[in-house]
Design a protein around this motif. Structure first.
Motif, PDB file in Angstrom:
ATOM      1  N   LYS A 113      42.581  35.418  31.769  1.00  0.00           N
ATOM      2  CA  LYS A 113      42.003  35.871  33.035  1.00  0.00           C
ATOM      3  C   LYS A 113      41.780  34.648  33.912  1.00  0.00           C
ATOM      4  O   LYS A 113      41.196  33.657  33.463  1.00  0.00           O
ATOM      5  CB  LYS A 113      40.678  36.593  32.809  1.00  0.00           C
ATOM      6  N   VAL A 114      42.253  34.727  35.147  1.00  0.00           N
ATOM      7  CA  VAL A 114      42.073  33.651  36.107  1.00  0.00           C
ATOM      8  C   VAL A 114      41.048  34.106  37.138  1.00  0.00           C
ATOM      9  O   VAL A 114      41.217  35.142  37.774  1.00  0.00           O
ATOM     10  CB  VAL A 114      43.396  33.305  36.819  1.00  0.00           C
ATOM     11  N   SER A 115      39.957  33.352  37.275  1.00  0.00           N
ATOM     12  CA  SER A 115      38.919  33.694  38.244  1.00  0.00           C
ATOM     13  C   SER A 115      38.368  32.426  38.863  1.00  0.00           C
ATOM     14  O   SER A 115      38.535  31.332  38.324  1.00  0.00           O
ATOM     15  CB  SER A 115      37.794  34.500  37.593  1.00  0.00           C
TER      16      SER A 115
ATOM     17  N   GLY B 139      47.477  42.008  35.740  1.00  0.00           N
ATOM     18  CA  GLY B 139      46.398  42.626  36.504  1.00  0.00           C
ATOM     19  C   GLY B 139      46.289  41.971  37.861  1.00  0.00           C
ATOM     20  O   GLY B 139      46.566  40.778  38.015  1.00  0.00           O
ATOM     21  N   CYS B 140      45.920  42.737  38.875  1.00  0.00           N
ATOM     22  CA  CYS B 140      45.761  42.275  40.262  1.00  0.00           C
ATOM     23  C   CYS B 140      47.086  42.020  40.963  1.00  0.00           C
ATOM     24  O   CYS B 140      47.098  41.498  42.082  1.00  0.00           O
ATOM     25  CB  CYS B 140      44.898  41.027  40.359  1.00  0.00           C
TER      26      CYS B 140
ATOM     27  N   ALA C 236      39.806  51.543  36.153  1.00  0.00           N
ATOM     28  CA  ALA C 236      39.256  50.536  37.052  1.00  0.00           C
ATOM     29  C   ALA C 236      40.303  50.087  38.065  1.00  0.00           C
ATOM     30  O   ALA C 236      41.412  49.719  37.693  1.00  0.00           O
ATOM     31  CB  ALA C 236      38.750  49.336  36.256  1.00  0.00           C
ATOM     32  N   PRO C 237      39.959  50.094  39.352  1.00  0.00           N
ATOM     33  CA  PRO C 237      40.921  49.654  40.369  1.00  0.00           C
ATOM     34  C   PRO C 237      41.001  48.139  40.436  1.00  0.00           C
ATOM     35  O   PRO C 237      40.095  47.426  40.010  1.00  0.00           O
ATOM     36  CB  PRO C 237      40.328  50.235  41.664  1.00  0.00           C
ATOM     37  N   THR C 238      42.093  47.639  40.978  1.00  0.00           N
ATOM     38  CA  THR C 238      42.211  46.201  41.254  1.00  0.00           C
ATOM     39  C   THR C 238      41.072  45.768  42.173  1.00  0.00           C
ATOM     40  O   THR C 238      40.737  46.497  43.111  1.00  0.00           O
ATOM     41  CB  THR C 238      43.574  45.926  41.931  1.00  0.00           C
ATOM     42  N   PRO C 239      40.404  44.639  41.895  1.00  0.00           N
ATOM     43  CA  PRO C 239      40.743  43.556  40.965  1.00  0.00           C
ATOM     44  C   PRO C 239      40.074  43.660  39.601  1.00  0.00           C
ATOM     45  O   PRO C 239      39.888  42.644  38.936  1.00  0.00           O
ATOM     46  CB  PRO C 239      40.246  42.324  41.723  1.00  0.00           C
TER      47      PRO C 239
ATOM     48  N   VAL D  59      35.192  37.856  39.302  1.00  0.00           N
ATOM     49  CA  VAL D  59      36.238  38.868  39.489  1.00  0.00           C
ATOM     50  C   VAL D  59      37.604  38.185  39.402  1.00  0.00           C
ATOM     51  O   VAL D  59      37.771  37.029  39.790  1.00  0.00           O
ATOM     52  CB  VAL D  59      36.053  39.561  40.854  1.00  0.00           C
ATOM     53  N   SER D  60      38.603  38.898  38.929  1.00  0.00           N
ATOM     54  CA  SER D  60      39.913  38.312  38.661  1.00  0.00           C
ATOM     55  C   SER D  60      40.681  37.948  39.923  1.00  0.00           C
ATOM     56  O   SER D  60      40.759  38.731  40.864  1.00  0.00           O
ATOM     57  CB  SER D  60      40.774  39.286  37.851  1.00  0.00           C
ATOM     58  N   VAL D  61      41.258  36.761  39.895  1.00  0.00           N
ATOM     59  CA  VAL D  61      42.369  36.450  40.794  1.00  0.00           C
ATOM     60  C   VAL D  61      43.605  37.143  40.236  1.00  0.00           C
ATOM     61  O   VAL D  61      44.358  37.793  40.961  1.00  0.00           O
ATOM     62  CB  VAL D  61      42.590  34.926  40.881  1.00  0.00           C
ATOM     63  N   LEU D  62      43.794  37.032  38.939  1.00  0.00           N
ATOM     64  CA  LEU D  62      44.805  37.788  38.216  1.00  0.00           C
ATOM     65  C   LEU D  62      44.493  37.716  36.729  1.00  0.00           C
ATOM     66  O   LEU D  62      43.708  36.875  36.290  1.00  0.00           O
ATOM     67  CB  LEU D  62      46.216  37.282  38.501  1.00  0.00           C
ATOM     68  N   SER D  63      45.067  38.621  35.975  1.00  0.00           N
ATOM     69  CA  SER D  63      44.974  38.564  34.517  1.00  0.00           C
ATOM     70  C   SER D  63      46.352  38.829  33.945  1.00  0.00           C
ATOM     71  O   SER D  63      47.166  39.546  34.543  1.00  0.00           O
ATOM     72  CB  SER D  63      43.940  39.570  33.977  1.00  0.00           C
TER      73      SER D  63
END
Length: 264
Positions: free
Chosen positions: A166-168, A200-201, A108-111, A175-179
């Motif tokens: 996971k931050v969304s 992530g991200c 799976a690509p970012t994000p 969808v993630s801002v970052l994980s």
């Protein structure tokens, strides 16, 4: 655009079929089918395998082996995989989790790719017909891979050794801002003996925060103890700017959320 689907009872036969130009492996379909629907003309045919081992989960002696076709929903409800339930539930909503697979999430690509972030922190191995590869190496080379992933494996960490966040912007399935996933092992004196931090991200695929990991070794899990790691958290990152968040914002909030996760 019509797509030909070939289904094989063995991974070996499916791997052979994937050698044809334009073919892609179909796991849960949340990535490849969407790409085809959105006009990716490079996809002309789909291949999948129904080999039973792809859908198996084995836990024995502290070792875990999860088949590549196991869904996020199956991971989330497995009684012995509680440490990964939060990461599995971070993938989309219920409908997506009933389809999205462990193997597919590795690509799976970012994000996206939150579950792969958790596996990276756990130092998982990825198995294909070519053998077993450490996840760090696999992720670096995944774009060139044509071999079907059959399973991932890892060692169950200590009860309080693994953490995931996971931050969304949209709860609970945005969808993630970052994980962030963290695996720490403590020495007898309570200091950190080793650490793995996966992000992530913060790049085009899950990555390690190696400078922060090094800064944690020998430290204590206190506000003062983790300060050097937080200061180094952004080293080597190259986050994307997309409709979810800017690269600047991701860099700004990473140390904040990493600190909260480490102290939780």
């Amino acid at each position: 655009m019509a797509l030909a689907l070939q289904i094989f009872s063995t991974v070996k036969d499916a791997n052979a079929a994937l050698k044809s130009a334009g073919t892609r492996y179909l796991g849960g379909g949340t990535l490849v089918v969407r790409a085809a629907n959105e006009g990716d003309i490079s996809v002309t045919g789909l291949v999948r395998s129904t080999e039973p081992s792809l859908s198996a989960i084995d836990v024995a002696g502290g070792k875990v082996r999860v088949g590549a076709s196991v869904t996020m929903a199956a991971v989330a409800r497995h009684p012995e995989l509680g440490i990964l339930a939060k990461a599995a539930r971070a993938v989309g909503g219920p409908a997506v989790r009933n389809m999205a697979t462990v193997g597919g999430n590795l690509f799976a690509p970012t994000p996206y790719g939150d579950f792969a972030v958790a596996l990276l922190a756990l130092d998982a191995t990825v198995t294909t017909q070519d053998g077993e590869t450490q996840i760090d190496t696999f992720l670096d080379r995944r774009d060139a891979s044509r071999a079907i992933v059959t399973s991932v494996g890892f060692t169950l960490p200590a009860q309080d050794g693994f953490r995931f966040l996971k931050v969304s912007r949209v709860k609970p399935k945005g969808v993630s801002v970052l994980s962030i996933a963290v695996l720490v092992e403590r020495a007898a004196d309570g200091t950190i003996a080793s650490a793995r931090i996966a992000l992530g991200c913060m790049a085009d695929r899950p990555m390690r925060a190696r400078a922060a990991e090094m800064a944690l070794v020998g430290a204590t899990l206190t506000k003062e103890g983790i300060a050097p790691a937080l200061a180094a958290a952004n080293e080597g990152t190259s986050p994307a700017t997309d409709p979810i968040a800017s690269a600047w914002y991701r860099n700004e909030v990473l140390p904040v959320h990493l600190g909260r996760l480490l102290l939780s």
